[in-house]
Design a protein around this motif. Structure first.
Motif, PDB file in Angstrom:
ATOM      1  N   ASP A   4       0.837  -1.207   0.000  1.00 40.01           N
ATOM      2  CA  ASP A   4       0.000   0.000   0.000  1.00 40.01           C
ATOM      3  C   ASP A   4       0.878   1.267   0.000  1.00 40.01           C
ATOM      4  O   ASP A   4       0.627   2.203  -0.749  1.00 40.01           O
ATOM      5  CB  ASP A   4      -0.924  -0.012   1.232  1.00 40.01           C
ATOM      6  CG  ASP A   4      -2.026   1.033   1.133  1.00 40.01           C
ATOM      7  OD1 ASP A   4      -2.524   1.260   0.003  1.00 40.01           O
ATOM      8  OD2 ASP A   4      -2.384   1.602   2.182  1.00 40.01           O
ATOM      9  N   LEU A   5       1.912   1.245   0.831  1.00 41.66           N
ATOM     10  CA  LEU A   5       2.851   2.369   0.890  1.00 41.66           C
ATOM     11  C   LEU A   5       3.597   2.502  -0.439  1.00 41.66           C
ATOM     12  O   LEU A   5       3.794   3.606  -0.947  1.00 41.66           O
ATOM     13  CB  LEU A   5       3.847   2.166   2.043  1.00 41.66           C
ATOM     14  CG  LEU A   5       4.809   3.300   2.313  1.00 41.66           C
ATOM     15  CD1 LEU A   5       4.057   4.549   2.762  1.00 41.66           C
ATOM     16  CD2 LEU A   5       5.814   2.889   3.379  1.00 41.66           C
ATOM     17  N   LYS A   7       2.520   1.589  -3.408  1.00 38.97           N
ATOM     18  CA  LYS A   7       1.596   2.122  -4.418  1.00 38.97           C
ATOM     19  C   LYS A   7       1.420   3.628  -4.260  1.00 38.97           C
ATOM     20  O   LYS A   7       1.448   4.368  -5.239  1.00 38.97           O
ATOM     21  CB  LYS A   7       0.237   1.432  -4.326  1.00 38.97           C
ATOM     22  CG  LYS A   7      -0.733   1.906  -5.400  1.00 38.97           C
ATOM     23  CD  LYS A   7      -2.081   1.265  -5.269  1.00 38.97           C
ATOM     24  CE  LYS A   7      -3.117   1.747  -6.239  1.00 38.97           C
ATOM     25  NZ  LYS A   7      -2.890   2.963  -6.957  1.00 38.97           N
ATOM     26  N   LYS A   8       1.284   4.096  -3.012  1.00 39.92           N
ATOM     27  CA  LYS A   8       1.155   5.537  -2.765  1.00 39.92           C
ATOM     28  C   LYS A   8       2.393   6.277  -3.264  1.00 39.92           C
ATOM     29  O   LYS A   8       2.292   7.326  -3.888  1.00 39.92           O
ATOM     30  CB  LYS A   8       0.948   5.817  -1.273  1.00 39.92           C
ATOM     31  CG  LYS A   8      -0.420   5.495  -0.762  1.00 39.92           C
ATOM     32  CD  LYS A   8      -0.508   5.789   0.731  1.00 39.92           C
ATOM     33  CE  LYS A   8      -1.853   5.359   1.282  1.00 39.92           C
ATOM     34  NZ  LYS A   8      -1.928   5.545   2.734  1.00 39.92           N
ATOM     35  N   ASP A  11       2.502   6.425  -7.076  1.00 42.11           N
ATOM     36  CA  ASP A  11       1.507   7.377  -7.592  1.00 42.11           C
ATOM     37  C   ASP A  11       1.985   8.825  -7.455  1.00 42.11           C
ATOM     38  O   ASP A  11       1.949   9.588  -8.419  1.00 42.11           O
ATOM     39  CB  ASP A  11       0.162   7.206  -6.885  1.00 42.11           C
ATOM     40  CG  ASP A  11      -0.545   5.915  -7.269  1.00 42.11           C
ATOM     41  OD1 ASP A  11      -0.153   5.297  -8.282  1.00 42.11           O
ATOM     42  OD2 ASP A  11      -1.481   5.516  -6.543  1.00 42.11           O
ATOM     43  N   VAL A  12       2.437   9.202  -6.262  1.00 39.79           N
ATOM     44  CA  VAL A  12       2.871  10.590  -6.078  1.00 39.79           C
ATOM     45  C   VAL A  12       4.191  10.860  -6.795  1.00 39.79           C
ATOM     46  O   VAL A  12       4.424  11.971  -7.268  1.00 39.79           O
ATOM     47  CB  VAL A  12       2.958  11.010  -4.583  1.00 39.79           C
ATOM     48  CG1 VAL A  12       1.593  11.076  -3.959  1.00 39.79           C
ATOM     49  CG2 VAL A  12       3.900  10.144  -3.802  1.00 39.79           C
TER      50      VAL A  12
END
Length: 165
Positions: A4-5, A7-8, A11-12
């Motif tokens: 999850d981290l 993917k974040k 994305d950013v």
């Protein structure tokens, strides 16, 4: 790190990767060194990302980590000091009808920027990126007033180099 981290971060990072490319363009002068520095900055951003608390904008934090990485690497190795300058102007989306004139002016400007100190390079880059003085100060760890003073000095130094030719 969790997926999850990861993917974040991806994305950013994708949304803001132009910042890293700009920094690489200022501190290197050929595509091979650009790629090496881009990879090193990306690694440092990834390592530092769990510590990003969101107290500032992601782009501000990214500038700070990327500039620190570039300046540290530049000081350690001195491998980014070259006599010739090579830039891929087509990636800057210069209009085709004025390509030759714009390409020459852009190369000349980057040659002069390349001769500035590390801090002056960073200041000019952020100025060209229309960053407000408050954010420039935050990125460099100085006050807004100090950022204004340093910016004026950097612009005057760049102007004198351009006019001295």
């Amino acid at each position: 790190m969790s997926s999850d981290l990861e993917k974040k971060f991806i994305d950013v990072f994708k949304e803001n990767q132009r910042i890293v490319h700009k920094i690489c363009r200022i501190y290197t002068n050929n595509s091979e060194d650009h790629e090496d520095l881009f990879q090193e900055i990306t690694i440092q951003l990834w390592k530092s990302y769990p510590g990003f608390k969101g107290e500032s904008k992601f782009s501000t934090w990214m500038y700070q980590v990327a500039l620190n990485t570039a300046m540290t690497l530049f000081k350690k190795t001195k491998r980014y000091q070259f006599q010739q300058f090579d830039i891929n102007v087509s990636s800057l989306k210069v209009k085709e009808e004025t390509y030759e004139d714009d390409e020459y002016k852009l190369k000349e400007m980057y040659q002069h920027i390349y001769t500035l100190t590390d801090i002056e390079k960073a200041l000019i880059m952020m100025y060209l990126d229309n960053k407000p003085y408050k954010e420039i100060g935050d990125i460099l760890g100085i006050t807004e007033g100090n950022a204004r003073v340093k910016m004026n000095r950097a612009k005057n130094n760049l102007k004198s180099k351009i006019n001295a030719k």
